[in-house]
Design a protein around this motif. Structure first.
Motif, PDB file in Angstrom:
ATOM      1  N   GLY A 152       0.897  -1.246   0.114  1.00  0.00           N
ATOM      2  CA  GLY A 152      -0.082   0.007   0.113  1.00  0.00           C
ATOM      3  C   GLY A 152       0.715   1.252   0.028  1.00  0.00           C
ATOM      4  N   PHE A 153       0.330   2.349   0.277  1.00  0.00           N
ATOM      5  CA  PHE A 153       1.130   3.551   0.132  1.00  0.00           C
ATOM      6  C   PHE A 153       1.685   3.995   1.699  1.00  0.00           C
ATOM      7  CE2 PHE A 153      -2.619   4.724  -2.831  1.00  0.00           C
ATOM      8  CZ  PHE A 153      -1.962   5.085  -3.815  1.00  0.00           C
ATOM      9  N   THR A 154       1.166   3.277   2.780  1.00  0.00           N
ATOM     10  CA  THR A 154       1.656   3.454   3.993  1.00  0.00           C
ATOM     11  C   THR A 154       2.878   2.827   4.136  1.00  0.00           C
ATOM     12  OG1 THR A 154      -0.481   3.718   4.882  1.00  0.00           O
ATOM     13  CG2 THR A 154       1.304   3.443   6.564  1.00  0.00           C
ATOM     14  N   GLU A 155       4.098   3.309   4.602  1.00  0.00           N
ATOM     15  CA  GLU A 155       5.489   2.797   4.742  1.00  0.00           C
ATOM     16  C   GLU A 155       5.684   2.108   5.968  1.00  0.00           C
ATOM     17  OE1 GLU A 155       8.355   5.644   4.045  1.00  0.00           O
ATOM     18  OE2 GLU A 155       8.083   5.177   1.733  1.00  0.00           O
TER      19      GLU A 155
END
Length: 230
Positions: free
Chosen positions: A163-166
């Motif tokens: 996803g976009f979250t790291e």
């Protein structure tokens, strides 16, 4: 009451303590300990939210990791008994007041220092090499692990994300990593279980924690043992 380390290797003392426990309790201790490991150990560095450290401890207990190391250099004690739900009785907690002190002590026990990080050359969780004993370090909620740990780490590990979250909350990250690695370890041919002397010591420790008036019970055992030796 302080008792000698020798008493934690006393088979007769264990047998005596177990007369105060139900048979189901004794068998449950044996079953749980058969799945305990020190091949993997977990380290939490200066976690600010106390419920996060407690949740990590609970994950260690649930997934069979016997040791949790807590670095309390900045924020003091971070154990919340309500969140831990009794896990503090069954997990061995090792406390340190400095990062370097923790690294030195853990390395001296034969562990490879492994830093959790989403960046750099970190190995993917599902491919991480478990052949050597490993200490998995988790950092603070906002900034992650300190440069001191990152620089001295022997290896790096990351959770695959799409996803976009790291990053994930430390308690979530720890639960995922502990569950994944401990499951892989138990399915491997690596000798991961506690050795006999540690099993005996933990059975005695857990029995002691389950018995009311344990100091009186122990004193009576020691008195009877002395009489037999006379």
């Amino acid at each position: 009451m302080n008792i000698s380390n020798k008493l934690f290797q006393d088979v007769e003392y264990l047998a005596y303590l177990e007369t105060f426990l139900t048979e189901n309790r004794v068998e449950r201790f044996k079953e749980v300990l058969s799945n305990r490991t020190n091949h993997i150990t977990v380290v939490a560095e200066d976690v600010y939210q106390l419920h996060n450290t407690s949740a990590v401890m609970r994950s260690c207990e649930v997934f069979g990791v016997q040791g949790l190391h807590v670095i309390e250099q900045k924020f003091g004690k971070r154990i919340d008994k309500q969140i831990a739900l009794g896990a503090e009785k069954w997990v061995d907690i090792h406390r340190y007041n400095s990062v370097q002190g923790s690294i030195d002590a853990i390395k001296a026990k034969g562990y490879k220092i492994v830093a959790t990080t989403p960046h750099g050359t970190a190995q993917s969780l599902d491919k991480f090499d478990l052949s050597e004993p490993v200490a998995i370090f988790f950092g603070t909620e906002k900034s992650g692990l300190s440069p001191e740990i990152i620089e001295q780490a022997d290896d790096y590990i990351t959770i695959p994300m799409v996803g976009f979250t790291e990053s994930l909350n430390i308690s979530v990250s720890a639960a995922i990593i502990i569950q994944s690695l401990s499951t892989r370890l138990r399915e491997s041919a690596i000798p991961w279980q506690l050795p006999k002397e540690e099993l005996l010591a933990k059975r005695i420790d857990w029995a002691r924690k389950s018995i009311k008036d344990i100091d009186f019970v122990t004193e009576r055992y020691l008195e009877n043992s002395n009489r037999r030796e006379e």
